[in-house]
Design a protein around this motif. Structure first.
Motif, short mmCIF file in Angstrom:
data_model
loop_
_atom_site.label_atom_id
_atom_site.label_comp_id
_atom_site.label_asym_id
_atom_site.label_seq_id
_atom_site.Cartn_x
_atom_site.Cartn_y
_atom_site.Cartn_z
N THR A 161 1.77 -29.66 29.52
CA THR A 161 0.81 -30.71 29.16
C THR A 161 0.57 -31.66 30.34
O THR A 161 1.51 -32.06 31.02
CB THR A 161 1.36 -31.51 27.96
N ASP A 162 -0.69 -32.04 30.53
CA ASP A 162 -1.03 -33.09 31.51
C ASP A 162 -0.88 -34.43 30.77
O ASP A 162 -1.87 -35.07 30.38
CB ASP A 162 -2.47 -32.94 32.01
N HIS A 163 0.37 -34.82 30.58
CA HIS A 163 0.67 -35.96 29.70
C HIS A 163 -0.08 -37.24 30.11
O HIS A 163 -0.14 -37.56 31.30
CB HIS A 163 2.18 -36.26 29.73
N SER A 198 -3.33 -28.67 22.05
CA SER A 198 -2.61 -28.29 23.27
C SER A 198 -3.28 -27.11 23.96
O SER A 198 -3.82 -26.21 23.31
CB SER A 198 -1.16 -27.91 22.92
N ARG A 199 -3.19 -27.10 25.27
CA ARG A 199 -3.76 -25.97 26.03
C ARG A 199 -3.11 -24.64 25.67
O ARG A 199 -3.68 -23.59 25.91
CB ARG A 199 -3.60 -26.24 27.54
N ILE A 200 -1.88 -24.68 25.12
CA ILE A 200 -1.25 -23.40 24.77
C ILE A 200 -1.79 -22.86 23.43
O ILE A 200 -1.53 -21.72 23.08
CB ILE A 200 0.30 -23.43 24.79
N CYS A 208 -10.09 -34.43 34.57
CA CYS A 208 -8.89 -35.30 34.65
C CYS A 208 -7.62 -34.52 34.35
O CYS A 208 -7.42 -34.07 33.21
CB CYS A 208 -9.03 -36.43 33.65
N HIS A 209 -6.76 -34.40 35.34
CA HIS A 209 -5.55 -33.58 35.18
C HIS A 209 -4.32 -34.26 35.79
O HIS A 209 -4.44 -35.22 36.55
CB HIS A 209 -5.71 -32.24 35.91
N SER A 210 -3.15 -33.65 35.50
CA SER A 210 -1.95 -33.98 36.26
C SER A 210 -1.18 -32.68 36.49
O SER A 210 -1.49 -31.65 35.90
CB SER A 210 -1.09 -35.01 35.52
N PHE A 211 -0.18 -32.74 37.37
CA PHE A 211 0.59 -31.53 37.66
C PHE A 211 2.06 -31.90 37.81
O PHE A 211 2.39 -33.03 38.18
CB PHE A 211 0.07 -30.81 38.91
N PRO A 268 -8.89 -32.02 29.48
CA PRO A 268 -8.63 -30.78 28.77
C PRO A 268 -7.17 -30.53 28.37
O PRO A 268 -6.90 -29.72 27.50
CB PRO A 268 -9.05 -29.71 29.79
N HIS A 269 -6.24 -31.24 29.01
CA HIS A 269 -4.84 -30.79 28.91
C HIS A 269 -3.85 -31.86 28.47
O HIS A 269 -2.67 -31.71 28.69
CB HIS A 269 -4.38 -30.24 30.29
N ASP A 270 -4.31 -32.95 27.88
CA ASP A 270 -3.31 -33.98 27.54
C ASP A 270 -2.85 -33.95 26.09
O ASP A 270 -1.94 -34.68 25.72
CB ASP A 270 -3.77 -35.38 27.97
ZN LIG Z 1 -4.62 -29.66 33.75
#
Ligand SMILES: [Zn+2]
Length: 282
Positions: free
Chosen positions: A64-66, A87-89, A165-168, A35-37
């Motif tokens: 961004t979860d690059h 982008s999530r924004i 699938c995410h990153s932080f 969702p966030h890359d």
């Molecule tokens: Zn995320």
């Protein structure tokens, strides 16, 4: 090296995929939700943001979860990847549609963000019509696609696993409200009480730990996304979230990937095969 086999999807969605899909079948019951890359801000939406170009770039860099499509989806059939196109924004597809159901809306970060990660205004006020247009273009088709793919897998296998699938960031952003200086794990496994088989969460935890990663359960983020029609209703749909600490694979200041990304993608893929492949009982 997984990276050697990356190339761009001729369909034009920019996802790195593997030419021969050797690993397609073992994980074919898994839908990869990414969702966030995306860093994309469509030109006709730019004027909604109350930030100058540099501020906008910084906000995208932080939020961004690059490279999560690259990290998680190497070797996967693109049909099994449901990736947000913007982008999530612009629109955050990971949020509930209604602000009344979405806890993050209280921080100006519901499905359409009004505040930045620092808590300053992100957008000018938008009309109800502008809001609906954003949802119609980006949120609703994304979730329709997710529902459709999950239903397809249920039809074929009688079950489906949604891998979120995410990153932080390695240091908490102000909006998170986390304790300053708190140590963050390398990998976080997010679970849902109804949809995450406990054996799957335990398996991921022990496999990643055995590879030397510091792994935490539901810390710093909890939960896992499930298609809304199945949420808390259909236990044939499993779900788990995996989040990777960005300092493992990128320079968080420049936004560039580092040399460890291909190896990390390989570790993730091997772990998914072990924990989600046909031999695993989830
Ligand atoms: Zn995320």
């Amino acid at each position: 090296m997984i990276m050697d086999r990356f190339h761009h999807n001729p369909a034009g969605d920019g996802l790195p995929i593997q030419a021969a899909f050797e690993a397609e079948l073992p994980l074919d019951g898994v839908i990869f939700h990414v969702p966030h890359d995306s860093t994309d801000i469509p030109a006709d939406v730019r004027n909604q943001f109350a930030l100058d170009d540099q501020q906008l770039k910084n906000e995208i860099l932080k939020m961004t979860d690059h490279f999560t499509a690259r990290l998680f989806c190497s070797g996967s059939n693109p049909q099994n990847i449901v990736r947000a196109p913007v982008s999530r924004i612009v629109v955050d597809v990971e949020r509930f549609l209604e602000d009344s159901a979405e806890p993050m809306a209280a921080k100006g970060m519901g499905v359409i963000y009004t505040q930045t990660s620092n808590g300053i205004p992100l957008r000018r006020p938008i009309s109800l019509n502008e809001r609906q247009l954003l949802l119609n273009r980006y949120y609703i088709p994304h979730h329709q696609r997710l529902e459709h793919r999950v239903n397809e897998k249920l039809g074929i296998y009688g079950k489906c696993l949604v891998l979120d699938c995410h990153s932080f960031p390695s240091v908490a952003l102000p909006y998170e409200g986390s304790e300053a200086g708190a140590t963050r794990p390398d990998i976080c496994i997010g679970t849902d009480g109804f949809h995450t088989p406990p054996s799957l969460a335990e398996g991921l935890l022990s496999e990643f730990s055995a590879l030397g990663f510091r792994v935490a359960l539901n810390d710093p983020f909890a939960g896992a996304l499930v298609p809304i029609s199945k949420y808390q209703k259909d236990n044939r749909v499993g779900a788990v979230m995996i989040e990777i600490n960005r300092n493992l694979y990128m320079d968080e200041v420049s936004g560039e990937p580092n040399e460890r990304l291909p190896e990390l993608a390989q570790f993730i893929h091997a772990t998914l095969l072990k924990c989600l492949g046909p031999a695993a009982r989830w």
